[in-house]
Motif scaffolding. Structure first.
Motif, PDB file in Angstrom:
ATOM      1  N   VAL A 298      14.153 -29.993  21.389  1.00  8.99           N
ATOM      2  CA  VAL A 298      15.562 -29.868  20.996  1.00  8.99           C
ATOM      3  C   VAL A 298      16.105 -28.580  21.597  1.00  8.99           C
ATOM      4  CG1 VAL A 298      17.184 -29.556  19.090  1.00  8.99           C
ATOM      5  CG2 VAL A 298      15.272 -31.163  18.852  1.00  8.99           C
ATOM      6  N   LEU A 299      17.251 -28.678  22.253  1.00 10.28           N
ATOM      7  CA  LEU A 299      17.934 -27.508  22.797  1.00 10.28           C
ATOM      8  C   LEU A 299      19.263 -27.347  22.075  1.00 10.28           C
ATOM      9  CD1 LEU A 299      17.380 -27.980  26.642  1.00 10.28           C
ATOM     10  CD2 LEU A 299      16.004 -26.663  25.031  1.00 10.28           C
ATOM     11  N   THR A 300      19.525 -26.145  21.597  1.00  9.73           N
ATOM     12  CA  THR A 300      20.788 -25.842  20.952  1.00  9.73           C
ATOM     13  C   THR A 300      21.331 -24.556  21.543  1.00  9.73           C
ATOM     14  OG1 THR A 300      21.893 -25.520  18.802  1.00  9.73           O
ATOM     15  CG2 THR A 300      19.681 -24.581  19.044  1.00  9.73           C
ATOM     16  N   GLY A 301      22.445 -24.061  21.033  1.00  8.80           N
ATOM     17  CA  GLY A 301      22.977 -22.825  21.581  1.00  8.80           C
ATOM     18  C   GLY A 301      24.355 -22.505  21.048  1.00  8.80           C
ATOM     19  N   GLU A 302      24.795 -21.290  21.341  1.00  6.12           N
ATOM     20  CA  GLU A 302      26.132 -20.811  21.008  1.00  6.12           C
ATOM     21  C   GLU A 302      26.450 -19.644  21.924  1.00  6.12           C
ATOM     22  OE1 GLU A 302      26.351 -19.363  17.020  1.00  6.12           O
ATOM     23  OE2 GLU A 302      24.741 -17.903  17.264  1.00  6.12           O
ATOM     24  N   GLY A 303      27.695 -19.183  21.878  1.00  8.80           N
ATOM     25  CA  GLY A 303      28.122 -18.142  22.806  1.00  8.80           C
ATOM     26  C   GLY A 303      27.415 -16.819  22.635  1.00  8.80           C
ATOM     27  N   ARG A 304      27.082 -16.461  21.378  1.00 11.90           N
ATOM     28  CA  ARG A 304      26.456 -15.163  21.119  1.00 11.90           C
ATOM     29  C   ARG A 304      25.449 -15.324  19.986  1.00 11.90           C
ATOM     30  NH1 ARG A 304      27.915  -9.524  21.419  1.00 11.90           N
ATOM     31  NH2 ARG A 304      27.378  -8.329  19.568  1.00 11.90           N
ATOM     32  N   VAL A 305      24.251 -14.874  20.202  1.00  6.90           N
ATOM     33  CA  VAL A 305      23.221 -14.868  19.165  1.00  6.90           C
ATOM     34  C   VAL A 305      23.058 -13.447  18.651  1.00  6.90           C
ATOM     35  CG1 VAL A 305      20.736 -15.097  18.752  1.00  6.90           C
ATOM     36  CG2 VAL A 305      21.957 -16.888  19.980  1.00  6.90           C
ATOM     37  N   ASP A 306      23.160 -13.296  17.328  1.00 10.15           N
ATOM     38  CA  ASP A 306      22.981 -11.986  16.713  1.00 10.15           C
ATOM     39  C   ASP A 306      22.385 -12.162  15.322  1.00 10.15           C
ATOM     40  OD1 ASP A 306      25.083 -12.801  15.047  1.00 10.15           O
ATOM     41  OD2 ASP A 306      26.590 -11.709  16.201  1.00 10.15           O
ATOM     42  N   GLY A 307      22.448 -11.109  14.529  1.00  9.35           N
ATOM     43  CA  GLY A 307      21.829 -11.158  13.215  1.00  9.35           C
ATOM     44  C   GLY A 307      22.467 -12.146  12.264  1.00  9.35           C
ATOM     45  N   GLY A 334      25.038 -17.205  25.526  1.00  7.38           N
ATOM     46  CA  GLY A 334      25.704 -16.441  26.566  1.00  7.38           C
ATOM     47  C   GLY A 334      25.408 -14.962  26.491  1.00  7.38           C
ATOM     48  N   SER A 335      25.163 -14.447  25.290  1.00  7.90           N
ATOM     49  CA  SER A 335      24.892 -13.019  25.133  1.00  7.90           C
ATOM     50  C   SER A 335      24.130 -12.761  23.849  1.00  7.90           C
ATOM     51  CB  SER A 335      26.201 -12.219  25.129  1.00  7.90           C
ATOM     52  OG  SER A 335      26.987 -12.553  23.999  1.00  7.90           O
ATOM     53  N   LEU A 336      23.592 -11.544  23.734  1.00  6.58           N
ATOM     54  CA  LEU A 336      22.836 -11.138  22.558  1.00  6.58           C
ATOM     55  C   LEU A 336      23.576  -9.996  21.857  1.00  6.58           C
ATOM     56  CD1 LEU A 336      19.270 -10.991  24.168  1.00  6.58           C
ATOM     57  CD2 LEU A 336      20.233 -12.851  22.798  1.00  6.58           C
ATOM     58  N   GLY A 337      23.585 -10.049  20.517  1.00  8.73           N
ATOM     59  CA  GLY A 337      24.207  -9.001  19.737  1.00  8.73           C
ATOM     60  C   GLY A 337      23.189  -8.341  18.831  1.00  8.73           C
ATOM     61  N   PRO A 338      23.609  -7.353  18.057  1.00 11.43           N
ATOM     62  CA  PRO A 338      22.693  -6.663  17.142  1.00 11.43           C
ATOM     63  C   PRO A 338      21.990  -7.646  16.206  1.00 11.43           C
ATOM     64  CG  PRO A 338      24.788  -5.503  17.272  1.00 11.43           C
ATOM     65  CD  PRO A 338      24.973  -6.793  18.004  1.00 11.43           C
ATOM     66  N   TRP A 340      19.587  -9.756  17.167  1.00 12.68           N
ATOM     67  CA  TRP A 340      19.178 -11.001  17.817  1.00 12.68           C
ATOM     68  C   TRP A 340      17.676 -11.237  17.708  1.00 12.68           C
ATOM     69  CZ3 TRP A 340      15.687 -11.645  21.749  1.00 12.68           C
ATOM     70  CH2 TRP A 340      15.316 -10.498  22.461  1.00 12.68           C
ATOM     71  N   GLN A 341      16.901 -10.136  17.617  1.00 10.23           N
ATOM     72  CA  GLN A 341      15.453 -10.317  17.490  1.00 10.23           C
ATOM     73  C   GLN A 341      15.096 -11.038  16.198  1.00 10.23           C
ATOM     74  OE1 GLN A 341      16.981  -7.403  18.066  1.00 10.23           O
ATOM     75  NE2 GLN A 341      15.974  -6.251  19.713  1.00 10.23           N
ATOM     76  N   GLU A 342      15.831 -10.710  15.116  1.00  9.86           N
ATOM     77  CA  GLU A 342      15.602 -11.406  13.854  1.00  9.86           C
ATOM     78  C   GLU A 342      15.941 -12.887  13.989  1.00  9.86           C
ATOM     79  OE1 GLU A 342      17.055  -8.550  14.221  1.00  9.86           O
ATOM     80  OE2 GLU A 342      16.151  -7.104  12.844  1.00  9.86           O
ATOM     81  N   ALA A 343      16.997 -13.182  14.742  1.00 13.76           N
ATOM     82  CA  ALA A 343      17.353 -14.580  14.975  1.00 13.76           C
ATOM     83  C   ALA A 343      16.240 -15.294  15.734  1.00 13.76           C
ATOM     84  CB  ALA A 343      18.670 -14.663  15.751  1.00 13.76           C
ATOM     85  N   ARG A 344      15.701 -14.629  16.739  1.00 10.19           N
ATOM     86  CA  ARG A 344      14.590 -15.218  17.513  1.00 10.19           C
ATOM     87  C   ARG A 344      13.395 -15.475  16.611  1.00 10.19           C
ATOM     88  NH1 ARG A 344      12.059 -10.913  21.101  1.00 10.19           N
ATOM     89  NH2 ARG A 344      11.524 -10.272  18.980  1.00 10.19           N
ATOM     90  N   ASP A 345      13.070 -14.527  15.750  1.00  7.77           N
ATOM     91  CA  ASP A 345      11.924 -14.690  14.855  1.00  7.77           C
ATOM     92  C   ASP A 345      12.138 -15.852  13.888  1.00  7.77           C
ATOM     93  OD1 ASP A 345      10.822 -12.505  16.108  1.00  7.77           O
ATOM     94  OD2 ASP A 345      11.355 -11.090  14.514  1.00  7.77           O
ATOM     95  N   ALA A 346      13.401 -16.048  13.470  1.00  4.48           N
ATOM     96  CA  ALA A 346      13.697 -17.094  12.492  1.00  4.48           C
ATOM     97  C   ALA A 346      13.834 -18.470  13.128  1.00  4.48           C
ATOM     98  CB  ALA A 346      14.981 -16.752  11.734  1.00  4.48           C
ATOM     99  N   LEU A 347      14.352 -18.515  14.350  1.00  2.00           N
ATOM    100  CA  LEU A 347      14.712 -19.798  14.944  1.00  2.00           C
ATOM    101  C   LEU A 347      13.772 -20.264  16.046  1.00  2.00           C
ATOM    102  CD1 LEU A 347      18.566 -19.212  15.267  1.00  2.00           C
ATOM    103  CD2 LEU A 347      17.279 -20.120  13.327  1.00  2.00           C
ATOM    104  N   GLY A 348      13.200 -19.331  16.796  1.00  3.14           N
ATOM    105  CA  GLY A 348      12.374 -19.706  17.931  1.00  3.14           C
ATOM    106  C   GLY A 348      12.878 -19.045  19.193  1.00  3.14           C
TER     107      GLY A 348
END
Length: 388
Positions: A298-307, A334-338, A340-348
């Motif tokens: 599954v591929l998803t996404g949005e313009g900015r990934v952050d906390g 499209g970009s990373l915000g403050p 984003w690492q937590e988002a990566r840990d939570a989502l993949g």
């Protein structure tokens, strides 16, 4: 358990069929592409990397701008016009999503009381009213809706939903022959409220309460043109409204989401409506769980990934559905915000689609091409990893 291992396991499930199943379920990439445009760009990338893949397109939304069109498109519906008023009471035509076979209407409050409908020089946070939302809901019910999904996002109002409630049968106490005066508001009589309001499903993407330091006025009113003096007035108004609701047995001010859309969340809660993360409600409406069943990726996404992304945004909702089905998910952004690492840990895994040094205007213009290229790379890497 590594992502490569998950992909390999998924591929083995489909080995006898000789086909890879990939589900594409992005949100819009704000100012660059709609969810529909994003999913098409992703599909282009998949076809390059895996021409024989079975690709399922499920454009997503979280209750904000574009939700009505996204759900309508997914379910074969249309957009209908409804006569309403903006936050300053000026007549306008709003649009609701209508799926006749499902008897489903999708209402975006911003179609009536959206902040973007009012020029910056005309914004008046103290005068802004949610009355127009009542018109949109009546339009949905008049169309024959048995189920109504409401997206709270982009509103110009901070009236706690009082305008909507009064527009749908509530009475301000004491009853006055003229419109409600906040200073006189002692209570609300909700006995005459349209009972269908209690069956509405409300999509929210914040968990703020109605009042307090994280309340609707303190946090969001400055974004709607309120200066510090106006914010102070709005805080007092919402505290007044909270007491009035509590006096009527509707103690909802402290509930998560009550502060959404300038307190419209509180009004819906007081009426008995269901509030849930927008991505969750949209996923239910478009049948995402069924689409993901048996997928390899599954591929998803949005313009900015952050906390904030894990807190009800589309990638979080899609990742939850994928995780429940045992399918790996990758988030494209499209970009990373403050945070984003937590988002990566939570989502993949999180993949940025373009070079970080590119100017914003150029990045927005190149968004679809970058998204297609990034999707191609992700799928090609997954296939190569599964073969190793």
């Amino acid at each position: 358990m590594s992502a490569a291992w998950e992909w390999a396991e998924a591929r083995r499930r489909h080995a006898r069929l000789g086909v890879v199943k990939i589900v594409l379920a992005p949100d819009s990439f704000k100012e660059s592409m709609s969810a529909r445009e994003a999913v098409r760009a992703m599909a282009t990338g998949v076809r390059r990397a895996a021409p024989d893949a079975h690709v399922t397109l499920v454009p997503m939304a979280d209750g904000g701008e574009g939700t009505a069109r996204t759900v309508s498109d997914a379910l074969g519906g249309v957009l209908r016009e409804v006569e309403t008023v903006d936050a300053l009471g000026r007549a306008r035509r709003g649009r609701i999503g209508w799926v006749a076979r499902e008897r489903l209407a999708v209402v975006e409050v911003a179609q009536a009381v959206g902040l973007d409908l009012i020029a910056p020089t005309e914004r008046d946070a103290l005068a802004a009213s949610s009355t127009g939302v009542a018109d949109l809901l009546r339009g949905a019910w008049e169309a024959g809706a048995q189920r109504v999904l409401v997206g709270l996002g982009g509103s110009a109002t901070t009236d706690g939903g009082l305008g909507m409630l009064l527009g749908l049968g509530a009475r301000a106490l004491p009853v006055r022959p003229v419109r409600c005066d906040w200073a006189d508001l002692a209570g609300l009589d909700l006995t005459g409220l349209d009972p269908r309001l209690g069956r509405v499903e409300v999509a929210v993407d914040v968990d703020n309460p109605l009042t307090g330091p994280r309340g609707a006025a303190a946090v969001f009113a400055p974004q709607k043109g309120a200066d510090p003096a106006a914010v102070a007035v709005l805080i007092r108004r919402l505290e007044h409204l909270a007491r009035a609701l509590r006096a009527g047995g509707r103690d909802v001010a402290g509930l998560p989401g009550a502060g959404a859309a300038g307190g419209l969340g509180a009004a819906f809660l007081a009426a008995g409506a269901r509030l849930a993360p927008g991505a969750t409600l949209v996923a239910e409406a478009v049948g995402l769980a069924e689409a993901v069943r048996g997928a390899d990726l599954v591929l998803t996404g949005e313009g900015r990934v952050d906390g904030q992304t894990p807190s009800g945004k589309v990638p979080a909702g899609v990742a939850a559905v994928a995780r429940a089905a045992g399918v790996p998910v990758v988030v494209l952004t499209g970009s990373l915000g403050p945070g984003w690492q937590e988002a990566r840990d939570a989502l993949g895994p999180v993949v940025v689609i373009g070079p970080a040094e590119r100017p914003l205007a150029e990045a927005l213009a190149h968004g679809p091409a970058d998204l297609a290229d990034a999707t191609e790379r992700v799928v090609a890497d997954r296939i190569a990893g599964a073969r190793r």
